[in-house]
Design a protein around this motif. Structure first.
Motif, PDB file in Angstrom:
ATOM      1  N   MET A   1       0.835  -1.209   0.000  1.00  0.00           N
ATOM      2  CA  MET A   1       0.000   0.000   0.000  1.00  0.00           C
ATOM      3  C   MET A   1       0.863   1.251   0.000  1.00  0.00           C
ATOM      4  O   MET A   1       1.706   1.422   0.870  1.00  0.00           O
ATOM      5  CB  MET A   1      -0.898  -0.025   1.249  1.00  0.00           C
ATOM      6  N   LYS A   2       0.680   2.073  -1.022  1.00  0.00           N
ATOM      7  CA  LYS A   2       1.499   3.286  -1.144  1.00  0.00           C
ATOM      8  C   LYS A   2       0.926   4.429  -0.312  1.00  0.00           C
ATOM      9  O   LYS A   2      -0.266   4.715  -0.378  1.00  0.00           O
ATOM     10  CB  LYS A   2       1.583   3.706  -2.628  1.00  0.00           C
ATOM     11  N   VAL A   3       1.811   5.016   0.446  1.00  0.00           N
ATOM     12  CA  VAL A   3       1.402   6.176   1.232  1.00  0.00           C
ATOM     13  C   VAL A   3       1.884   7.437   0.518  1.00  0.00           C
ATOM     14  O   VAL A   3       3.035   7.480   0.081  1.00  0.00           O
ATOM     15  CB  VAL A   3       2.027   6.117   2.640  1.00  0.00           C
ATOM     16  N   ASP A   4       1.015   8.423   0.373  1.00  0.00           N
ATOM     17  CA  ASP A   4       1.492   9.639  -0.282  1.00  0.00           C
ATOM     18  C   ASP A   4       1.927  10.688   0.744  1.00  0.00           C
ATOM     19  O   ASP A   4       1.703  10.530   1.939  1.00  0.00           O
ATOM     20  CB  ASP A   4       0.448  10.199  -1.251  1.00  0.00           C
ATOM     21  N   LEU A   5       2.533  11.717   0.244  1.00  0.00           N
ATOM     22  CA  LEU A   5       3.127  12.727   1.127  1.00  0.00           C
ATOM     23  C   LEU A   5       2.066  13.458   1.956  1.00  0.00           C
ATOM     24  O   LEU A   5       2.308  13.826   3.103  1.00  0.00           O
ATOM     25  CB  LEU A   5       3.936  13.723   0.267  1.00  0.00           C
ATOM     26  N   ASN A   6       0.883  13.622   1.365  1.00  0.00           N
ATOM     27  CA  ASN A   6      -0.191  14.300   2.102  1.00  0.00           C
ATOM     28  C   ASN A   6      -0.617  13.505   3.334  1.00  0.00           C
ATOM     29  O   ASN A   6      -0.878  14.073   4.391  1.00  0.00           O
ATOM     30  CB  ASN A   6      -1.399  14.508   1.191  1.00  0.00           C
ATOM     31  N   THR A   7      -0.682  12.167   3.171  1.00  0.00           N
ATOM     32  CA  THR A   7      -1.029  11.322   4.300  1.00  0.00           C
ATOM     33  C   THR A   7       0.033  11.451   5.393  1.00  0.00           C
ATOM     34  O   THR A   7      -0.288  11.546   6.581  1.00  0.00           O
ATOM     35  CB  THR A   7      -1.153   9.852   3.853  1.00  0.00           C
ATOM     36  N   ASN A  29       8.255   6.120   2.979  1.00  0.00           N
ATOM     37  CA  ASN A  29       8.647   4.769   2.552  1.00  0.00           C
ATOM     38  C   ASN A  29       8.472   3.750   3.680  1.00  0.00           C
ATOM     39  O   ASN A  29       7.992   2.643   3.462  1.00  0.00           O
ATOM     40  CB  ASN A  29      10.105   4.777   2.065  1.00  0.00           C
ATOM     41  N   ASP A  30       8.880   4.173   4.903  1.00  0.00           N
ATOM     42  CA  ASP A  30       8.729   3.269   6.055  1.00  0.00           C
ATOM     43  C   ASP A  30       7.266   2.913   6.264  1.00  0.00           C
ATOM     44  O   ASP A  30       6.916   1.748   6.462  1.00  0.00           O
ATOM     45  CB  ASP A  30       9.262   3.939   7.330  1.00  0.00           C
ATOM     46  N   MET A  31       6.429   3.926   6.221  1.00  0.00           N
ATOM     47  CA  MET A  31       4.999   3.695   6.454  1.00  0.00           C
ATOM     48  C   MET A  31       4.428   2.759   5.398  1.00  0.00           C
ATOM     49  O   MET A  31       3.646   1.853   5.705  1.00  0.00           O
ATOM     50  CB  MET A  31       4.234   5.027   6.463  1.00  0.00           C
ATOM     51  N   SER A  32       4.833   2.967   4.157  1.00  0.00           N
ATOM     52  CA  SER A  32       4.353   2.099   3.082  1.00  0.00           C
ATOM     53  C   SER A  32       4.739   0.650   3.356  1.00  0.00           C
ATOM     54  O   SER A  32       3.935  -0.272   3.186  1.00  0.00           O
ATOM     55  CB  SER A  32       4.931   2.546   1.737  1.00  0.00           C
ATOM     56  N   GLN A  33       5.986   0.468   3.782  1.00  0.00           N
ATOM     57  CA  GLN A  33       6.471  -0.893   4.053  1.00  0.00           C
ATOM     58  C   GLN A  33       5.701  -1.543   5.193  1.00  0.00           C
ATOM     59  O   GLN A  33       5.314  -2.708   5.125  1.00  0.00           O
ATOM     60  CB  GLN A  33       7.958  -0.855   4.400  1.00  0.00           C
ATOM     61  N   ILE A  34       5.499  -0.755   6.236  1.00  0.00           N
ATOM     62  CA  ILE A  34       4.766  -1.288   7.398  1.00  0.00           C
ATOM     63  C   ILE A  34       3.359  -1.714   6.965  1.00  0.00           C
ATOM     64  O   ILE A  34       2.903  -2.813   7.274  1.00  0.00           O
ATOM     65  CB  ILE A  34       4.688  -0.234   8.530  1.00  0.00           C
ATOM     66  N   LEU A  35       2.719  -0.844   6.219  1.00  0.00           N
ATOM     67  CA  LEU A  35       1.344  -1.147   5.790  1.00  0.00           C
ATOM     68  C   LEU A  35       1.312  -2.364   4.859  1.00  0.00           C
ATOM     69  O   LEU A  35       0.407  -3.193   4.954  1.00  0.00           O
ATOM     70  CB  LEU A  35       0.713   0.075   5.116  1.00  0.00           C
ATOM     71  N   ASP A  36       2.316  -2.471   3.998  1.00  0.00           N
ATOM     72  CA  ASP A  36       2.388  -3.647   3.109  1.00  0.00           C
ATOM     73  C   ASP A  36       2.484  -4.919   3.934  1.00  0.00           C
ATOM     74  O   ASP A  36       1.832  -5.922   3.658  1.00  0.00           O
ATOM     75  CB  ASP A  36       3.621  -3.549   2.186  1.00  0.00           C
ATOM     76  N   TRP A  37       3.331  -4.825   4.951  1.00  0.00           N
ATOM     77  CA  TRP A  37       3.540  -6.014   5.794  1.00  0.00           C
ATOM     78  C   TRP A  37       2.238  -6.397   6.503  1.00  0.00           C
ATOM     79  O   TRP A  37       1.813  -7.547   6.512  1.00  0.00           O
ATOM     80  CB  TRP A  37       4.662  -5.728   6.801  1.00  0.00           C
ATOM     81  N   VAL A  38       1.590  -5.387   7.121  1.00  0.00           N
ATOM     82  CA  VAL A  38       0.351  -5.652   7.854  1.00  0.00           C
ATOM     83  C   VAL A  38      -0.754  -6.100   6.894  1.00  0.00           C
ATOM     84  O   VAL A  38      -1.624  -6.902   7.250  1.00  0.00           O
ATOM     85  CB  VAL A  38      -0.089  -4.401   8.641  1.00  0.00           C
ATOM     86  N   ASP A  39      -0.625  -5.636   5.655  1.00  0.00           N
ATOM     87  CA  ASP A  39      -1.628  -5.942   4.642  1.00  0.00           C
ATOM     88  C   ASP A  39      -1.781  -7.450   4.402  1.00  0.00           C
ATOM     89  O   ASP A  39      -2.831  -7.909   3.955  1.00  0.00           O
ATOM     90  CB  ASP A  39      -1.252  -5.243   3.335  1.00  0.00           C
TER      91      ASP A  39
END
Lengths: 95, 486
Positions: A1-7, A29-39
């Motif tokens: 899941m990609k996180v954008d800068l606004n988020t 990037n960290d947040m995206s990775q975390i969310l991918d993992w939890v996903d």
């Protein structure tokens, strides 16, 4: 899941965090990775399963309405970055 | 000011959120004292201050108080309760989240019946009642560069009573709040003191054209510290919003603050521009399950509710609605009156005594009924003295009652005897008095006989005077007419 800068900016505001542009990029990037993992959890079929709200299976862990020990006043204030003899002091909230 | 004609096109829509501080000894999730008015930051613990590694534990009595309120409002009680974290950063909230209930509040639905000044009755529907904790108290003092924070209040148990957007006038809002206050006081779960902040109210206010299907955009108004001010804020918002709609200006959903000095509301400019509380289940608390037994034990311990007493006073005691309203205004008055009615069957007289001499004595000395020196038994005995014809009401209320207040050890009969106030209702002893009065007023008697019937009052007065106020008026009138009209 990609996180954008606004988020990232929104989350930072809600968490009262500040970082510069490069920091924001890293966090993004960290947040995206975390969310991918939890996903990965989404792969599990949870149809008809009650949400788990606590790790313990206990219910009604209640206490009687009794007053216990208080933290000593000076101790309570001891970790405050700003204080006086009575109060915690914080930057003015309302004008 | 808008013309009545324009205002008449619109309908007011109000929902109220009432926070009631529960009268527990300790906080919602911590064992700190909830006592009001102590030195700042002396009723705190590591839990209250949000130190890491601390765990909350639910106060059983607070749960019971919330259930009581739900039962009193005919809400459905949720059997499995979970708590939720409402996340936001504010200096009065050390944990960074408030432990509250989000999905599955302890009380769902319900209603609060209100009576308006024209006697009409309505029920205001409730959305929910949920349990949560209070925040600390911030002080923004003039001339002070910092905000000062006191955490004594942080964690004090609250219930939030949320109404449906069901209120249609400021009068209904006022009546609803009066009813809520009465209920929490009858239930002994909150002291109902709005000035001290133990009862707080926010109002969601919108306007729409009469008959419209959709509500207008709602504005939340805060900072009203009395019922009267809630009504004033609603009236002002109605005017302001109708004027905006009439001018074609869009109403924005915002939070406004009420200024009691001007009666106006103003937009609150807070740094928190977007509210995103990111609710999620509180993992540190296990569910609270309300079993049938637990619920039953709370039900049997419920006191009589104002509306039940009101119904009893009207239907069993045959009292007017007005009397029942006054007598159920406070639980203590209602309780005293119930005791009184166990000792006398003259309920209307009992009600008159309560609303008249008893209330005026309490008001005069600003006393509560708990401090009233006369017992229900004594008051019933005084009523009996009148009913038996031993004294009349004015002697009872002006001579015996004041003595009774001063000397609560004596019985009303004792006082009446000591002061020689027992009414003369014996015809044999009254007859000579009546005869001598008539003998002394021959000219008036002649006038009476020639048609001046109004003189009867004068004769009565003379008889009363001669008997030192002790003549039974009924017997005296009978004797007078027997002689005069024959």
């Amino acid at each position: 899941m990609k996180v954008d800068l606004n988020t990232v900016k929104k989350m930072a505001h809600l968490a009262r965090l500040e970082f510069d542009e490069t920091g924001a990029e890293k966090i993004k990037n960290d947040m995206s990775q975390i969310l991918d993992w939890v996903d990965q959890l989404n792969e599990v079929d949870t149809e008809g399963i009650e949400p788990l709200t606590t790790m313990s299976s206990e219910v009604n862990v209640l206490r009687a309405d009794e007053v216990g020990e208080h933290l000593a006043h000076d101790k309570a204030l001891s970790n405050a970055p700003q204080k006086d003899s009575d109060y915690f002091r914080v930057p003015k909230v309302l004008e | 000011m808008l013309s009545a004609k324009i205002k008449d096109k619109y309908e007011l829509v109000v929902g109220l959120e009432v926070h009631a501080q529960l009268l527990t000894k300790s906080k919602m999730y911590a064992t700190d004292s909830t006592e009001f008015g102590n030195m700042p930051n002396t009723q705190v613990s590591v839990l209250t201050l949000g130190h890491p590694g601390t765990l909350p534990k639910v106060n059983r009595r607070a749960v019971e108080f919330a259930i009581k309120m739900g039962l009193a409002c005919n809400s459905t009680i949720t059997r499995k309760n979970i708590f939720a974290r409402k996340n936001y950063f504010y200096p009065d909230l050390p944990k960074g989240y408030q432990i509250t209930q989000d999905k599955g509040p302890i009380c769902v639905g319900g209603e609060v019946p209100v009576t308006l000044s024209d006697g009409s009755k309505r029920s205001i529907a409730l959305t929910r009642i949920h349990m949560e904790e209070d925040a600390g108290k911030s002080m923004h003092l003039a001339g002070e560069v910092d905000t000062l924070v006191d955490f004594n209040r942080a964690g004090v148990p609250l219930i939030e009573i949320v109404s449906e957007p069901d209120i249609r006038s400021s009068e209904e809002a006022y009546a609803y709040l009066v009813e809520i206050k009465k209920l929490v006081k009858y239930l002994d779960i909150c002291d109902g003191n709005m000035e001290e902040g133990s009862l707080r109210c926010d109002a969601n206010i919108s306007v729409m054209l009469k008959g419209a299907k959709e509500y207008g955009k709602k504005v939340e108004v805060k900072n009203m510290n009395s019922f009267r001010n809630v009504a004033r804020a609603i009236e002002h918002e109605f005017e302001r919003q109708v004027a905006m709609v009439e001018e074609g200006v869009e109403i924005i959903s915002e939070t406004r603050t009420f200024d009691a000095a001007t009666g106006l509301t103003a937009s609150m400019r807070t740094k928190e521009d977007l509210n995103d509380y990111r609710y999620f289940p509180e993992p540190d608390l296990s569910p609270v399950v309300v079993s049938e037994e637990w619920l039953e034990s709370i039900k049997v311990a419920m006191p009589s509710l104002p509306r039940e007493l009101h119904h009893k006073f009207v239907n069993e005691f045959g009292l007017p609605e007005y009397d029942a309203g006054v007598l159920t205004d406070s639980k203590e008055i209602a309780r005293y009156f119930e005791k009184l009615c166990k000792k006398t069957k003259n309920y209307k007289a009992a009600s008159n005594w309560m609303m008249g001499p008893v209330k005026s004595y309490l008001n005069e000395l600003t006393l509560h009924i708990e401090d009233f020196p006369v017992t229900p038994e004594q008051l019933a005995a005084l009523i009996a003295l009148i009913d038996e014809g031993k004294v009349n009401f004015s002697v009872a209320s002006q001579k015996i009652y004041p003595e009774l207040l001063k000397n609560a050890n004596k019985s009303p009969l004792q006082i009446a005897q000591e002061l020689n106030l027992i009414q003369e209702s014996d015809e044999g002893s009254l007859k000579p008095i009546v005869e001598s009065v008539l003998a002394e007023n021959e000219a008036k008697v002649a006038e009476y006989k020639s048609g001046k019937k109004g003189l009867m009052g004068m004769f009565m007065g003379q008889v009363m005077k001669k008997s030192q106020g002790k003549a039974d008026p009924k017997v005296a009138t009978k004797l007078l007419s027997e002689i005069l009209d024959n």
